[in-house]
Motif scaffolding. Structure first.
Motif, mmCIF file in Angstrom:
data_model
loop_
_atom_site.group_PDB
_atom_site.id
_atom_site.type_symbol
_atom_site.label_atom_id
_atom_site.label_comp_id
_atom_site.label_asym_id
_atom_site.label_seq_id
_atom_site.Cartn_x
_atom_site.Cartn_y
_atom_site.Cartn_z
ATOM 1 N N PRO A 26 0.707 -1.164 0.147
ATOM 2 C CA PRO A 26 0.138 -0.103 -0.055
ATOM 3 C C PRO A 26 0.798 1.187 0.023
ATOM 4 O O PRO A 26 0.273 2.349 -0.279
ATOM 5 C CB PRO A 26 -0.771 -0.198 1.443
ATOM 6 C CG PRO A 26 0.102 -0.982 2.202
ATOM 7 C CD PRO A 26 0.527 -2.201 1.309
ATOM 8 N N LEU A 63 -2.693 -1.007 -7.296
ATOM 9 C CA LEU A 63 -3.072 -0.314 -6.213
ATOM 10 C C LEU A 63 -3.794 1.008 -6.713
ATOM 11 O O LEU A 63 -3.321 1.675 -7.466
ATOM 12 C CB LEU A 63 -1.672 -0.079 -5.559
ATOM 13 C CG LEU A 63 -1.775 0.839 -4.135
ATOM 14 C CD1 LEU A 63 -2.251 -0.421 -3.278
ATOM 15 C CD2 LEU A 63 -0.423 1.238 -3.898
ATOM 16 N N LYS A 65 -5.920 4.378 -4.941
ATOM 17 C CA LYS A 65 -5.892 5.447 -3.915
ATOM 18 C C LYS A 65 -7.061 6.396 -3.921
ATOM 19 O O LYS A 65 -6.763 7.606 -4.160
ATOM 20 C CB LYS A 65 -4.664 6.097 -3.557
ATOM 21 C CG LYS A 65 -3.358 4.840 -3.285
ATOM 22 C CD LYS A 65 -2.347 5.541 -2.853
ATOM 23 C CE LYS A 65 -1.029 4.636 -2.424
ATOM 24 N NZ LYS A 65 0.103 5.307 -2.278
ATOM 25 N N ARG A 120 -6.176 -1.676 2.213
ATOM 26 C CA ARG A 120 -4.777 -1.766 3.023
ATOM 27 C C ARG A 120 -4.335 -0.543 3.556
ATOM 28 O O ARG A 120 -3.942 0.226 2.268
ATOM 29 C CB ARG A 120 -3.964 -2.527 2.181
ATOM 30 C CG ARG A 120 -4.246 -4.004 2.131
ATOM 31 C CD ARG A 120 -3.078 -4.787 1.296
ATOM 32 N NE ARG A 120 -3.438 -6.123 1.254
ATOM 33 C CZ ARG A 120 -2.611 -7.177 0.692
ATOM 34 N NH1 ARG A 120 -1.309 -6.866 0.084
ATOM 35 N NH2 ARG A 120 -3.074 -8.339 0.281
#
Length: 255
Positions: A26, A63, A65, A120
């Protein structure tokens, strides 16, 4: 799609790994990706195992965000995959609520990809698997590969294109998470809506009815004999007409 050459996220490609999730960090830059064509101990929702033939399917984690609308990420990832896969195949492609992508062949919707998202440390790891070049004898009868659906090219080339296009589409959609515009786009591509379904919920509960729309958080609204109810987690089975009639009369069901 035309890839934005300025958008070049880091990709870690593994010759073999138990699961791409074990590598996801993360703290890495957004859109960093971990991928393999040989995942030996993958898993799906509700800790189900994901088994694949080496070199014939793609497993990856990206990943993300997001600043808002995290509950929409599985469906947004599904829509991104639909848009990435559609140019490769000769059959209709759509999202099955909540986390699958299906290809319709001869009137049957078959699973070509699955999605699993994990939180995460404020980031979300978007994991997905795509059947690339398997033949029918290597898959369940309810599954299909890109090759079976008309895609050309070897597994490595297909995986590269799917990764590049899926990330580009998801990056575009990530800025729309939680908005009416995104919901409208997903509803337009959701194969579940308009069908009679059986929702299998935690605690061995089941709901039967017609899937009519998505709610503000991406939940599935089902119109039942007792009125509308919203499902936010669980497995949804698309019922054939004869199975629906049997379910309403308390008989056996055929998925």
């Amino acid at each position: 799609m035309a890839t934005d050459r300025r958008f070049e996220p880091t990709t870690h490609m593994y010759a073999q790994t138990p699961s791409t999730f074990q590598h996801a960090d993360p703290a890495a830059a957004e859109w960093t990706t971990w991928a393999t064509l040989n995942q030996t101990a993958g898993r799906g929702r509700r800790d189900r195992t994901w088994q694949s033939t080496p070199g014939e399917s793609l497993a990856a984690c990206v990943l993300v965000k997001p600043e808002q609308g995290m509950t929409w990420l599985p469906l947004a990832a599904g829509l991104a995959l639909v848009r990435a896969l559609r140019p490769l195949v000769a059959h209709p492609v759509g999202v099955k609520w909540p986390n699958d992508v299906q290809i319709e062949i001869d009137g049957e919707a078959r699973k070509v990809a699955g999605i699993l998202c994990e939180m995460r440390d404020g980031a979300v790891v978007v994991g997905f698997g795509v059947n690339l070049v398997q033949q029918a004898d290597a898959l369940l009868p309810t599954a299909v590969s890109l090759r079976q659906a008309g895609a050309e090219g070897e597994a490595t080339a297909l995986a590269e294109r799917v990764l590049d296009d899926m990330r580009a589409h998801l990056r575009e959609l990530a800025g729309q998470l939680g908005t009416p515009a995104l919901r409208e786009q997903i509803e337009a591509e959701c194969l579940t809506l308009g069908l009679d379904v059986r929702a299998e919920l935690p605690g061995d509960r089941m709901i039967r009815g017609r899937a009519v729309r998505l709610d503000d958080d991406g939940g599935l609204v089902i119109d039942t004999d007792a009125g509308e109810t919203t499902v936010v987690a669980g497995d949804v089975v698309h019922l054939r007409p004869e199975a629906w009639q049997s379910a309403r009369t308390g008989g056996e069901q055929a998925d």
